[in-house]
Write a protein that holds these residues in place. Sequence first.
Motif, mmCIF file in Angstrom:
data_model
loop_
_atom_site.group_PDB
_atom_site.id
_atom_site.type_symbol
_atom_site.label_atom_id
_atom_site.label_comp_id
_atom_site.label_asym_id
_atom_site.label_seq_id
_atom_site.Cartn_x
_atom_site.Cartn_y
_atom_site.Cartn_z
ATOM 1 N N TYR A 201 0.811 -1.221 0.000
ATOM 2 C CA TYR A 201 0.000 0.000 0.000
ATOM 3 C C TYR A 201 0.844 1.271 0.000
ATOM 4 C CZ TYR A 201 -3.868 -3.101 1.241
ATOM 5 O OH TYR A 201 -4.815 -4.107 1.248
ATOM 6 N N GLY A 202 2.126 1.159 0.305
ATOM 7 C CA GLY A 202 2.945 2.365 0.427
ATOM 8 C C GLY A 202 2.468 3.187 1.620
ATOM 9 N N ASN A 203 2.428 4.492 1.467
ATOM 10 C CA ASN A 203 1.876 5.340 2.529
ATOM 11 C C ASN A 203 0.359 5.131 2.600
ATOM 12 O OD1 ASN A 203 4.307 6.598 3.267
ATOM 13 N ND2 ASN A 203 4.125 8.069 1.590
ATOM 14 N N ARG A 204 -0.108 4.750 3.778
ATOM 15 C CA ARG A 204 -1.545 4.477 3.889
ATOM 16 C C ARG A 204 -2.049 4.919 5.262
ATOM 17 N NH1 ARG A 204 0.031 2.237 7.735
ATOM 18 N NH2 ARG A 204 0.138 0.030 8.277
ATOM 19 N N VAL A 205 -3.365 5.190 5.293
ATOM 20 C CA VAL A 205 -4.072 5.561 6.522
ATOM 21 C C VAL A 205 -5.229 4.584 6.705
ATOM 22 C CG1 VAL A 205 -5.525 7.313 7.654
ATOM 23 C CG2 VAL A 205 -3.471 8.012 6.394
ATOM 24 N N VAL A 206 -5.380 4.088 7.937
ATOM 25 C CA VAL A 206 -6.494 3.203 8.274
ATOM 26 C C VAL A 206 -7.302 3.865 9.388
ATOM 27 C CG1 VAL A 206 -7.221 0.930 9.114
ATOM 28 C CG2 VAL A 206 -5.208 1.140 7.618
ATOM 29 N N VAL A 207 -8.611 3.933 9.206
ATOM 30 C CA VAL A 207 -9.508 4.571 10.171
ATOM 31 C C VAL A 207 -10.518 3.553 10.694
ATOM 32 C CG1 VAL A 207 -11.170 6.436 10.581
ATOM 33 C CG2 VAL A 207 -9.264 6.780 8.979
ATOM 34 N N ASN A 208 -10.662 3.500 12.023
ATOM 35 C CA ASN A 208 -11.681 2.662 12.665
ATOM 36 C C ASN A 208 -12.925 3.522 12.894
ATOM 37 O OD1 ASN A 208 -13.286 1.023 14.226
ATOM 38 N ND2 ASN A 208 -11.811 0.775 15.907
ATOM 39 N N HIS A 209 -14.035 3.130 12.283
ATOM 40 C CA HIS A 209 -15.275 3.905 12.386
ATOM 41 C C HIS A 209 -16.256 3.328 13.411
ATOM 42 C CE1 HIS A 209 -13.933 6.015 8.792
ATOM 43 N NE2 HIS A 209 -13.740 4.834 8.221
ATOM 44 N N GLY A 210 -15.884 2.199 14.026
ATOM 45 C CA GLY A 210 -16.806 1.556 14.946
ATOM 46 C C GLY A 210 -17.810 0.697 14.205
ATOM 47 N N TYR A 211 -18.545 -0.121 14.966
ATOM 48 C CA TYR A 211 -19.564 -1.004 14.404
ATOM 49 C C TYR A 211 -18.982 -1.940 13.343
ATOM 50 C CZ TYR A 211 -22.626 2.290 16.755
ATOM 51 O OH TYR A 211 -23.215 3.085 17.699
ATOM 52 N N GLY A 212 -17.694 -2.252 13.484
ATOM 53 C CA GLY A 212 -17.055 -3.193 12.579
ATOM 54 C C GLY A 212 -16.539 -2.605 11.287
ATOM 55 N N PHE A 213 -16.645 -1.290 11.108
ATOM 56 C CA PHE A 213 -16.218 -0.648 9.864
ATOM 57 C C PHE A 213 -14.809 -0.052 9.985
ATOM 58 C CE2 PHE A 213 -20.842 -0.443 9.120
ATOM 59 C CZ PHE A 213 -20.888 -0.911 7.816
ATOM 60 N N THR A 254 -10.243 0.906 0.359
ATOM 61 C CA THR A 254 -10.856 -0.349 0.803
ATOM 62 C C THR A 254 -11.759 -0.081 2.007
ATOM 63 O OG1 THR A 254 -8.963 -1.671 0.112
ATOM 64 C CG2 THR A 254 -10.436 -2.677 1.711
ATOM 65 N N ILE A 255 -12.895 -0.803 2.053
ATOM 66 C CA ILE A 255 -13.766 -0.800 3.229
ATOM 67 C C ILE A 255 -13.787 -2.210 3.803
ATOM 68 C CG2 ILE A 255 -16.111 -0.477 4.105
ATOM 69 C CD1 ILE A 255 -16.601 1.546 1.915
ATOM 70 N N PHE A 256 -13.503 -2.321 5.090
ATOM 71 C CA PHE A 256 -13.605 -3.588 5.800
ATOM 72 C C PHE A 256 -14.815 -3.532 6.730
ATOM 73 C CE2 PHE A 256 -9.083 -3.018 4.933
ATOM 74 C CZ PHE A 256 -8.740 -4.239 4.349
ATOM 75 N N HIS A 257 -15.573 -4.632 6.757
ATOM 76 C CA HIS A 257 -16.693 -4.740 7.697
ATOM 77 C C HIS A 257 -16.563 -6.069 8.424
ATOM 78 C CE1 HIS A 257 -21.248 -4.764 8.652
ATOM 79 N NE2 HIS A 257 -20.603 -4.003 9.515
ATOM 80 N N HIS A 258 -16.343 -5.972 9.738
ATOM 81 C CA HIS A 258 -16.113 -7.149 10.579
ATOM 82 C C HIS A 258 -14.987 -8.011 10.001
ATOM 83 C CE1 HIS A 258 -19.483 -6.170 13.112
ATOM 84 N NE2 HIS A 258 -20.324 -6.210 12.096
ATOM 85 N N GLY A 259 -13.914 -7.349 9.584
ATOM 86 C CA GLY A 259 -12.713 -8.039 9.141
ATOM 87 C C GLY A 259 -12.709 -8.473 7.693
ATOM 88 N N GLN A 260 -13.819 -8.314 6.994
ATOM 89 C CA GLN A 260 -13.884 -8.729 5.600
ATOM 90 C C GLN A 260 -13.963 -7.508 4.681
ATOM 91 O OE1 GLN A 260 -13.739 -11.977 4.524
ATOM 92 N NE2 GLN A 260 -13.430 -12.537 6.680
ATOM 93 N N ALA A 261 -13.180 -7.557 3.601
ATOM 94 C CA ALA A 261 -13.254 -6.476 2.618
ATOM 95 C C ALA A 261 -14.594 -6.570 1.878
ATOM 96 C CB ALA A 261 -12.103 -6.593 1.626
ATOM 97 N N VAL A 262 -15.256 -5.429 1.752
ATOM 98 C CA VAL A 262 -16.545 -5.372 1.042
ATOM 99 C C VAL A 262 -16.413 -4.397 -0.115
ATOM 100 C CG1 VAL A 262 -17.917 -5.995 3.064
ATOM 101 C CG2 VAL A 262 -17.390 -3.582 2.624
ATOM 102 N N ASN A 263 -17.300 -4.507 -1.072
ATOM 103 C CA ASN A 263 -17.231 -3.667 -2.267
ATOM 104 C C ASN A 263 -17.572 -2.211 -1.899
ATOM 105 O OD1 ASN A 263 -17.308 -2.483 -4.768
ATOM 106 N ND2 ASN A 263 -18.603 -4.061 -5.700
ATOM 107 N N PRO A 264 -16.615 -1.288 -2.021
ATOM 108 C CA PRO A 264 -16.898 0.115 -1.684
ATOM 109 C C PRO A 264 -17.997 0.746 -2.523
ATOM 110 C CG PRO A 264 -14.531 -0.273 -1.809
ATOM 111 C CD PRO A 264 -15.213 -1.485 -2.374
ATOM 112 N N MET A 265 -18.283 0.182 -3.700
ATOM 113 C CA MET A 265 -19.300 0.780 -4.558
ATOM 114 C C MET A 265 -20.703 0.667 -3.939
ATOM 115 S SD MET A 265 -18.049 -0.063 -8.455
ATOM 116 C CE MET A 265 -19.162 1.158 -9.123
#
Length: 275
Positions: A201-213, A254-265
């Motif tokens: 990913y190179g330089n990357r930022v990961v944000v925890n939004h709560g509720y598994g997101f 990328t969007i992760f929900h409860h540890g699984q990548a989901v389609n951002p679209m």
Amino acid sequence: MRKPYTILVVRTGKEALAFSVWPQVVPLLLLLGALTAGVVFYPQAQRQEHERARTRSLEEQALQLQEHLTSLEAQVQSLRQRAGVAHPKALAKPQASGSSVPSDSAQRLQSAQVRLVALATDFTQQVRPELEKVLAEEAARPWGLPLRKMNRLSSHFGGRRNPLGAGYEEHNGLDLSSALGTPVYATAPGLVVEAGWAAGYGNRVVVNHGYGFYTLYGHLSKIYVQTGRSIARDHLLGAVGSTGRSTGSHLHYTIFHHGQAVNPMAYMPPLPLAE
């Protein structure tokens, strides 16, 4: 000269009363009786009309209250469905009251009172707590594009041809082609849990939004946030780049929900298909 009239008043169980009245006085007595009857019966008629008007007013109020309650119940039912709360059991019919109001109005008013109390209790104890949870989760859910300016969707979610070699690979996000340095924004409020370099990913930022997101923003040329920072939706995170495993200037999202990548679209308005 006319003789006086004798009037005999018979009383049950008592001695009869007799008195004499001159003929000239009889018209006066009749007039006095009529006036007295008017004084007695007119207020009574007034009271009856007042009661009828009061009854009509109460009936109108009861009907209006029931109409408002029906509308309010429909709104609460809509909120109940959104909160995922099952419909409450049917209410028992109200018992007859001892009100002096006619039965129709009394029953309508009592029914409205029962419905109002039940509605308030249902909303306060069941609907509102669950609705607050739903609204909090909706507020935390990622939505929209992390870029204000984008050239095109250069790679979609799922299986794709390997851009750096032969064969196919699984792509866990979207590649959004944009000019170098284009601002990158958070798609939901949350807590920055990673901000720095990561393989691929190179330089990357990961944000925890709560509720598994969680959301990930990769290949950045610059990072403007630090780990542990609480951010709002649309907070500036960094700038588009081509760091890490990249063939050109773009943002990997990328969007992760409860540890699984989901389609951002599924979490943004429709985009043009990837080329």
